[in-house]
Scaffold this motif. Structure first.
Motif, PDB file in Angstrom:
ATOM      1  N   ILE A   1      41.365  46.758  37.907  1.00 50.91           N
ATOM      2  CA  ILE A   1      40.762  48.075  37.672  1.00 50.91           C
ATOM      3  C   ILE A   1      40.584  48.272  36.178  1.00 50.91           C
ATOM      4  N   TRP A   2      41.661  47.939  35.452  1.00 43.92           N
ATOM      5  CA  TRP A   2      41.646  48.114  34.002  1.00 43.92           C
ATOM      6  C   TRP A   2      40.581  47.223  33.364  1.00 43.92           C
ATOM      7  N   ASP A   3      40.412  45.997  33.911  1.00 38.83           N
ATOM      8  CA  ASP A   3      39.404  45.079  33.365  1.00 38.83           C
ATOM      9  C   ASP A   3      37.991  45.622  33.533  1.00 38.83           C
ATOM     10  N   ASN A   4      37.807  46.468  34.567  1.00 40.61           N
ATOM     11  CA  ASN A   4      36.464  46.978  34.839  1.00 40.61           C
ATOM     12  C   ASN A   4      36.297  48.426  34.405  1.00 40.61           C
ATOM     13  N   ILE A   5      37.142  48.814  33.447  1.00 41.75           N
ATOM     14  CA  ILE A   5      37.132  50.222  33.029  1.00 41.75           C
ATOM     15  C   ILE A   5      35.757  50.639  32.518  1.00 41.75           C
TER      16      ILE A   5
ATOM     17  N   HIS B   1      33.873  42.561  43.988  1.00 41.74           N
ATOM     18  CA  HIS B   1      34.211  41.300  43.319  1.00 41.74           C
ATOM     19  C   HIS B   1      35.680  41.163  42.921  1.00 41.74           C
ATOM     20  N   THR B   2      36.496  42.227  43.142  1.00 45.45           N
ATOM     21  CA  THR B   2      37.929  42.055  42.837  1.00 45.45           C
ATOM     22  C   THR B   2      38.792  42.132  44.094  1.00 45.45           C
ATOM     23  N   PHE B   3      38.250  42.731  45.164  1.00 45.11           N
ATOM     24  CA  PHE B   3      38.995  42.930  46.423  1.00 45.11           C
ATOM     25  C   PHE B   3      40.220  43.817  46.266  1.00 45.11           C
ATOM     26  N   ARG B   4      40.290  44.589  45.167  1.00 49.89           N
ATOM     27  CA  ARG B   4      41.420  45.516  45.027  1.00 49.89           C
ATOM     28  C   ARG B   4      41.028  46.849  45.665  1.00 49.89           C
ATOM     29  N   THR B   5      40.854  46.817  46.996  1.00 46.63           N
ATOM     30  CA  THR B   5      40.303  47.949  47.732  1.00 46.63           C
ATOM     31  C   THR B   5      41.022  49.261  47.463  1.00 46.63           C
ATOM     32  N   PHE B   6      42.318  49.250  47.733  1.00 45.61           N
ATOM     33  CA  PHE B   6      43.073  50.494  47.670  1.00 45.61           C
ATOM     34  C   PHE B   6      43.089  51.071  46.255  1.00 45.61           C
ATOM     35  N   GLU B   7      43.357  50.188  45.287  1.00 48.28           N
ATOM     36  CA  GLU B   7      43.462  50.629  43.898  1.00 48.28           C
ATOM     37  C   GLU B   7      42.154  51.277  43.430  1.00 48.28           C
ATOM     38  N   VAL B   8      41.017  50.627  43.763  1.00 48.12           N
ATOM     39  CA  VAL B   8      39.727  51.139  43.307  1.00 48.12           C
ATOM     40  C   VAL B   8      39.477  52.535  43.861  1.00 48.12           C
ATOM     41  N   TYR B   9      39.647  52.685  45.188  1.00 50.54           N
ATOM     42  CA  TYR B   9      39.273  53.960  45.776  1.00 50.54           C
ATOM     43  C   TYR B   9      40.227  55.076  45.389  1.00 50.54           C
TER      44      TYR B   9
END
Lengths: 216, 225
Positions: B10-14, B181-189
């Protein structure tokens, strides 16, 4: 009626049926959740009250689409279970509209005058009886218009389920459009259908309200 | 629960998230300005004495707000495909026409809650109809409708998430692409939910602070003078 619509009538009606099913089931589920969360917050039940406040504030501040993405992608990933788009949409709508209904119901409960509550206690009713027979019936009658506004919103919002791949009314109309490509006709037609149904729901709300209005 | 949290992606895609947030804010602001314009005009017509103006206003309100916002967006984006408006324009138009109906209802109720005597007094003291509205009726109506207007603003911001469906790169759209592209579903939403929550809270509190009733300092009567 335009030919595209007539030719795909069966498919569109199946979509409309799914939309109605989705709307009715989630309206009932959302109302139940709303009554529970709103009442817990109104009664200030320790612990549970804070929990419902957190729930209400979080979901009232989040867009519906994001809620659906959470119930479709995030919850199953987090708790490792499988879900279909339809089930995820159901869950999402119930959670989403429940948060709004909870606030409406709470404000209805708060609008019941103190004097009536005291009178209830004075005439020997228990706390549960006062709530069941004095506060709740008046609160519900008073919030009927707001509840029906929320049902209209919910009905409109069911269209968003098409985004996560539920073939309800909007979803099936988009599919028909992908096949025949007559966007103007198709979109205007479904817009009119939504308009008629939503207007109908609000008329029912108005009728119920004038029928059950609390006369003061 | 064997989900392993990882907030790094998440932080990488800030930058994507901030860009999306910026688009959401720009989209909502433009749509809000238009919606207030439409709403003021339609709402004033709805509170007028002319029956045909009132009917016109009611027709606009009912036909706009009883159609899902998603359909509004598709109307501009797909149904008017021949015109080829950019997606951002479609989103602004759809959001503005839809929310305009809600603003109109609020404006109408605000105007009607200002006592008739105010308008009559303004006209009697020589103001024109427009002046009387601008300087006497609207300022009083604004205070009354501030709470409903604040909730309309937050509604509009949340509704703007539907622009992602017609490929406007706002917050929800960016969340989808980060998730892809990161599959960090929960964190993103969760991240974007909290961003929406913060934005909505900030905007509605600001509206209440700027337009809301403040200690009634300016409504003091003769007795306090």
């Amino acid at each position: 009626m335009p030919e595209v619509i007539l030719q795909n009538m069966g498919f569109l009606l199946a979509g409309l049926r799914l939309t109605l099913e989705l709307a009715i089931v989630t309206a009932l589920g959302g109302t139940l959740l709303g009554v529970v969360a709103g009442t817990l917050r109104y009664l200030r039940v320790p612990g549970l009250s804070q929990l419902s406040t957190l729930y209400i504030e979080f979901f009232r501040g989040t867009p519906l689409l994001v809620v659906l993405l959470i119930t479709y992608f995030a919850f199953p990933a987090l708790l490792s279970y499988r879900t279909t788009a339809y089930q995820a949409a159901m869950l999402g709508f119930v959670i989403f509209i429940g948060a709004y209904l909870a606030e409406d119901i709470r404000s209805g409960l708060m609008s019941v005058r103190r004097g009536l509550i005291q009178a209830g206690f004075a005439s020997g009713l228990t706390r549960v009886q006062v709530f069941r027979f004095i506060i709740f019936p008046q609160a519900i009658r008073r919030v009927i218009p707001t509840l029906f506004n929320q049902y209209v919103r919910l009905f409109k919002f069911t269209s968003v389920a098409s985004v996560i791949g539920v073939h309800e009314f909007t979803g099936s109309a988009l599919l028909v459009n992908a096949r025949v490509f007559e966007p103007l006709t198709i979109i205007l037609t479904i817009a009119i259908v939504y308009l008629v149904i939503c207007y109908g729901i609000s008329l029912v709300g108005r009728m119920l309200y004038s029928h059950f209005a609390v006369r003061t | 629960m064997d989900y392993r949290f990882s907030w790094g992606p998440i932080w990488d895609n800030i930058d994507l998230i901030l860009y999306g947030l910026g688009t959401t804010i720009g989209l909502s602001a433009l749509a809000l300005v238009l919606a207030v314009g439409i709403g003021t005009a339609v709402g004033t017509a709805g509170a007028s004495r002319s029956r045909s103006l009132r009917a016109l206003s009611a027709t606009y309100v009912e036909s706009m707000r009883n159609v899902p916002l998603l359909i509004h967006m598709y109307f501009w984006y797909m149904a008017l495909a021949v015109v080829q408006f950019p997606a951002f324009t479609c989103a602004v138009l759809g959001l503005a026409m839809y929310s305009g109906a809600y603003v109109a209802e609020v404006v109408r109720s605000g105007i009607r809650s200002v006592p008739n005597g105010q308008m009559a007094a303004a006209l009697a003291s020589g103001l024109t109809g427009l002046q009387a509205r601008l300087f006497v009726v609207y300022p009083q109506a604004v205070k009354i409708i501030a709470p409903s207007f604040a909730s309309l603003c937050s509604q509009l911001i949340k509704d703007s998430s539907l622009a992602s469906v017609i490929a406007v790169a706002e917050l929800t759209y960016q969340a989808g692409s980060i998730e892809g592209h990161t599959f960090r579903t929960f964190e993103v939403y969760i991240t974007i939910s909290l961003l929406y929550l913060a934005l909505v809270t900030f905007v509605s509190q600001t509206v209440l602070f700027v337009f809301g009733e403040r200690r009634r300092a300016d409504t003091r009567g003769l007795a306090d003078a």
